[in-house]
Design a protein around this motif. Sequence first.
Motif, PDB file in Angstrom:
ATOM      1  N   PRO A  27      43.847  44.148 105.567  1.00 37.30           N
ATOM      2  CA  PRO A  27      44.506  43.546 106.424  1.00 37.30           C
ATOM      3  C   PRO A  27      43.792  43.877 107.777  1.00 37.30           C
ATOM      4  CG  PRO A  27      44.319  45.988 106.353  1.00 37.30           C
ATOM      5  CD  PRO A  27      43.547  45.724 105.716  1.00 37.30           C
ATOM      6  N   GLN A  28      42.708  43.063 108.191  1.00 39.05           N
ATOM      7  CA  GLN A  28      41.965  42.611 109.993  1.00 39.05           C
ATOM      8  C   GLN A  28      41.130  42.135 109.652  1.00 39.05           C
ATOM      9  OE1 GLN A  28      41.469  45.966 107.616  1.00 39.05           O
ATOM     10  NE2 GLN A  28      39.523  46.049 108.492  1.00 39.05           N
ATOM     11  N   THR A  29      41.208  41.202 110.203  1.00 45.38           N
ATOM     12  CA  THR A  29      40.197  40.047 110.532  1.00 45.38           C
ATOM     13  C   THR A  29      38.959  41.327 111.656  1.00 45.38           C
ATOM     14  OG1 THR A  29      41.175  38.161 111.004  1.00 45.38           O
ATOM     15  CG2 THR A  29      38.929  38.311 111.822  1.00 45.38           C
ATOM     16  N   GLU A  30      37.501  40.687 111.499  1.00 39.85           N
ATOM     17  CA  GLU A  30      36.340  41.190 111.580  1.00 39.85           C
ATOM     18  C   GLU A  30      35.409  40.278 112.246  1.00 39.85           C
ATOM     19  OE1 GLU A  30      34.554  45.045 109.239  1.00 39.85           O
ATOM     20  OE2 GLU A  30      34.782  43.387 107.924  1.00 39.85           O
ATOM     21  N   ALA A  31      34.926  40.548 113.613  1.00 37.37           N
ATOM     22  CA  ALA A  31      34.562  39.852 114.229  1.00 37.37           C
ATOM     23  C   ALA A  31      32.858  40.457 114.381  1.00 37.37           C
ATOM     24  CB  ALA A  31      34.896  39.680 115.579  1.00 37.37           C
ATOM     25  N   ILE A  32      31.515  40.512 114.384  1.00 40.26           N
ATOM     26  CA  ILE A  32      30.154  41.166 114.005  1.00 40.26           C
ATOM     27  C   ILE A  32      29.409  40.308 114.533  1.00 40.26           C
ATOM     28  CG2 ILE A  32      28.569  41.619 112.813  1.00 40.26           C
ATOM     29  CD1 ILE A  32      31.267  41.364 110.429  1.00 40.26           C
ATOM     30  N   ALA A  33      28.494  40.940 115.954  1.00 42.90           N
ATOM     31  CA  ALA A  33      27.246  40.336 116.657  1.00 42.90           C
ATOM     32  C   ALA A  33      26.075  39.979 115.524  1.00 42.90           C
ATOM     33  CB  ALA A  33      26.969  41.775 117.091  1.00 42.90           C
ATOM     34  N   MET A  34      26.162  38.575 115.714  1.00 40.13           N
ATOM     35  CA  MET A  34      24.691  38.430 115.524  1.00 40.13           C
ATOM     36  C   MET A  34      23.468  37.879 115.942  1.00 40.13           C
ATOM     37  SD  MET A  34      25.891  38.064 112.304  1.00 40.13           S
ATOM     38  CE  MET A  34      25.196  36.502 111.151  1.00 40.13           C
ATOM     39  N   ARG A  35      22.525  37.430 115.507  1.00 40.31           N
ATOM     40  CA  ARG A  35      21.305  37.246 116.857  1.00 40.31           C
ATOM     41  C   ARG A  35      20.908  36.943 117.950  1.00 40.31           C
ATOM     42  NH1 ARG A  35      16.617  33.517 116.268  1.00 40.31           N
ATOM     43  NH2 ARG A  35      17.279  33.212 114.128  1.00 40.31           N
ATOM     44  N   ALA A  36      22.384  35.585 117.365  1.00 38.44           N
ATOM     45  CA  ALA A  36      22.046  34.777 118.799  1.00 38.44           C
ATOM     46  C   ALA A  36      23.858  34.065 118.631  1.00 38.44           C
ATOM     47  CB  ALA A  36      22.013  33.267 118.303  1.00 38.44           C
ATOM     48  N   GLY A  37      24.372  34.743 118.200  1.00 34.83           N
ATOM     49  CA  GLY A  37      26.473  34.936 118.646  1.00 34.83           C
ATOM     50  C   GLY A  37      27.376  36.106 117.972  1.00 34.83           C
ATOM     51  N   TRP A  38      27.891  35.508 116.991  1.00 39.84           N
ATOM     52  CA  TRP A  38      28.829  36.763 116.211  1.00 39.84           C
ATOM     53  C   TRP A  38      29.354  35.430 115.284  1.00 39.84           C
ATOM     54  CZ3 TRP A  38      34.555  35.805 115.764  1.00 39.84           C
ATOM     55  CH2 TRP A  38      35.069  34.550 116.744  1.00 39.84           C
ATOM     56  N   ARG A  39      29.978  36.612 113.958  1.00 37.14           N
ATOM     57  CA  ARG A  39      30.830  35.845 112.805  1.00 37.14           C
ATOM     58  C   ARG A  39      32.143  36.200 112.329  1.00 37.14           C
ATOM     59  NH1 ARG A  39      29.858  38.966 108.145  1.00 37.14           N
ATOM     60  NH2 ARG A  39      28.399  40.446 108.224  1.00 37.14           N
ATOM     61  N   TRP A  40      32.459  35.219 112.208  1.00 34.86           N
ATOM     62  CA  TRP A  40      33.931  36.318 111.774  1.00 34.86           C
ATOM     63  C   TRP A  40      34.305  36.284 110.693  1.00 34.86           C
ATOM     64  CZ3 TRP A  40      34.566  31.231 113.443  1.00 34.86           C
ATOM     65  CH2 TRP A  40      34.390  29.683 112.691  1.00 34.86           C
ATOM     66  N   GLN A  41      35.441  37.078 109.795  1.00 29.74           N
ATOM     67  CA  GLN A  41      34.903  37.377 108.467  1.00 29.74           C
ATOM     68  C   GLN A  41      37.113  37.600 108.591  1.00 29.74           C
ATOM     69  OE1 GLN A  41      32.588  39.841 106.882  1.00 29.74           O
ATOM     70  NE2 GLN A  41      33.494  39.492 104.460  1.00 29.74           N
ATOM     71  N   ILE A  42      37.564  36.121 107.722  1.00 29.09           N
ATOM     72  CA  ILE A  42      38.752  36.157 107.699  1.00 29.09           C
ATOM     73  C   ILE A  42      39.540  36.832 105.940  1.00 29.09           C
ATOM     74  CG2 ILE A  42      41.180  35.295 108.242  1.00 29.09           C
ATOM     75  CD1 ILE A  42      39.552  34.485 110.750  1.00 29.09           C
ATOM     76  N   MET A 251      50.883  51.487 111.328  1.00 28.78           N
ATOM     77  CA  MET A 251      50.784  50.275 111.806  1.00 28.78           C
ATOM     78  C   MET A 251      49.722  49.464 110.446  1.00 28.78           C
ATOM     79  SD  MET A 251      49.501  48.102 114.357  1.00 28.78           S
ATOM     80  CE  MET A 251      48.317  48.038 114.413  1.00 28.78           C
ATOM     81  N   ILE A 252      48.575  49.842 110.375  1.00 27.28           N
ATOM     82  CA  ILE A 252      47.494  49.778 109.040  1.00 27.28           C
ATOM     83  C   ILE A 252      47.964  49.908 107.875  1.00 27.28           C
ATOM     84  CG2 ILE A 252      45.321  49.832 108.666  1.00 27.28           C
ATOM     85  CD1 ILE A 252      44.572  50.699 111.451  1.00 27.28           C
ATOM     86  N   ASP A 253      49.013  51.311 107.626  1.00 29.23           N
ATOM     87  CA  ASP A 253      48.775  51.461 106.181  1.00 29.23           C
ATOM     88  C   ASP A 253      50.568  50.106 106.194  1.00 29.23           C
ATOM     89  OD1 ASP A 253      47.704  53.794 105.824  1.00 29.23           O
ATOM     90  OD2 ASP A 253      49.229  55.475 106.515  1.00 29.23           O
ATOM     91  N   ALA A 254      51.300  49.511 107.233  1.00 27.49           N
ATOM     92  CA  ALA A 254      51.983  49.068 106.548  1.00 27.49           C
ATOM     93  C   ALA A 254      51.060  47.559 106.324  1.00 27.49           C
ATOM     94  CB  ALA A 254      53.391  48.677 107.503  1.00 27.49           C
ATOM     95  N   CYS A 255      50.444  47.408 107.168  1.00 22.66           N
ATOM     96  CA  CYS A 255      49.483  45.977 106.356  1.00 22.66           C
ATOM     97  C   CYS A 255      48.981  46.350 105.421  1.00 22.66           C
ATOM     98  CB  CYS A 255      48.463  45.209 107.942  1.00 22.66           C
ATOM     99  SG  CYS A 255      48.958  45.749 109.867  1.00 22.66           S
ATOM    100  N   LEU A 256      48.583  46.633 104.897  1.00 24.10           N
ATOM    101  CA  LEU A 256      47.969  47.375 103.943  1.00 24.10           C
ATOM    102  C   LEU A 256      49.093  46.849 102.563  1.00 24.10           C
ATOM    103  CD1 LEU A 256      45.311  50.062 104.141  1.00 24.10           C
ATOM    104  CD2 LEU A 256      44.892  47.449 103.448  1.00 24.10           C
ATOM    105  N   ALA A 257      50.071  46.944 103.252  1.00 22.48           N
ATOM    106  CA  ALA A 257      51.384  47.295 101.327  1.00 22.48           C
ATOM    107  C   ALA A 257      51.589  45.715 101.607  1.00 22.48           C
ATOM    108  CB  ALA A 257      52.372  47.926 102.762  1.00 22.48           C
ATOM    109  N   ASN A 258      51.174  44.418 102.580  1.00 23.98           N
ATOM    110  CA  ASN A 258      50.911  43.218 102.097  1.00 23.98           C
ATOM    111  C   ASN A 258      50.304  43.032 101.195  1.00 23.98           C
ATOM    112  OD1 ASN A 258      53.349  42.900 103.876  1.00 23.98           O
ATOM    113  ND2 ASN A 258      51.808  43.510 105.712  1.00 23.98           N
ATOM    114  N   PHE A 259      49.544  43.554 100.722  1.00 22.87           N
ATOM    115  CA  PHE A 259      48.202  42.888  99.366  1.00 22.87           C
ATOM    116  C   PHE A 259      47.908  44.284  98.337  1.00 22.87           C
ATOM    117  CE2 PHE A 259      46.856  41.923 103.810  1.00 22.87           C
ATOM    118  CZ  PHE A 259      46.683  40.446 103.012  1.00 22.87           C
ATOM    119  N   PRO A 260      47.715  43.869  97.579  1.00 27.49           N
ATOM    120  CA  PRO A 260      47.421  44.083  96.476  1.00 27.49           C
ATOM    121  C   PRO A 260      46.253  45.906  96.189  1.00 27.49           C
ATOM    122  CG  PRO A 260      47.130  42.486  95.354  1.00 27.49           C
ATOM    123  CD  PRO A 260      47.557  42.171  97.215  1.00 27.49           C
TER     124      PRO A 260
END
Length: 267
Positions: A27-42, A251-260
């Motif tokens: 239920p969330q997007t992740e922003a993860i630091a990398m060697r020369a920037g950052w990556r998203w996981q949506i 709020m997080i539990d409510a977000c999770l309820a939108n998915f299997p």
Amino acid sequence: GENLFNDRAVVMPTPHRTGPRPQTAKPQTEAIAMRAGWRWQIPLSTRVGNGYVYSSAHVSDEEAEAELRAALGDPQADARFLSMKVGRVEESWRGNCLAAGLAQGFIEPLEATALHIVIATALEFAKAYEAGGFTAQHRDAFNASIARRYEGIRDYIVAHYRLNQRTDTDYWRANAANDRLSDGLKTMMTAWFRQDGMLPANDAAYGGKRYYADASWHCLFAGYGTFPPREKLQPLPAGLGAADLEGTRGMIDACLANFPAYDPLPG
């Protein structure tokens, strides 16, 4: 873009994990630091979107792609490369033309502000145009307001990099040493380390337009472990309420309820 180093991105999708313990969307997007920037996981309903935003002065396209693939478990998906020209036009409203979206400017998506600026531009333009009797009477004030909005967002994103304490790569060391900061960001940093009060500093730095609340600045500075000298620290005021952790969990539990059902097994 002189104080935001990132000018490239490589993107590729990956499937949700399958097998005896399938994974469905988080239920969330992740922003993860990398060697020369950052990556998203949506997480999306049918796949996971991934992208690595990086500085071409610190890593090549081939290296960035390899780094992203390694972080994702070497997926077979094709990679796409994007160029980013960071900045804004001098005037969003000029003559009988109004620039919005990418025609207006671009700031890397670390705070995902693109749609926010489009909406703010449309609303502020409509208000200014109507107030001026459908003339350009308030054009200069409108342009100045949009410019301040861009600059406030830019400074908040620059602070993510400037405050970092990593020393493992040239990229992060260069960001920590960056001295090409706006007067507004310098004002906020000075207020934090001197404990002079963030709210007055926020007013002074951005003309009373707090695009990020004082609490957001507090979380940013404290989250990077950058604190004022111990003698400047102040005790918590008596009776200060704690964060509503139960409300956050709800709020997080409510977000999770939108998915299997989601299986949090890493990998």
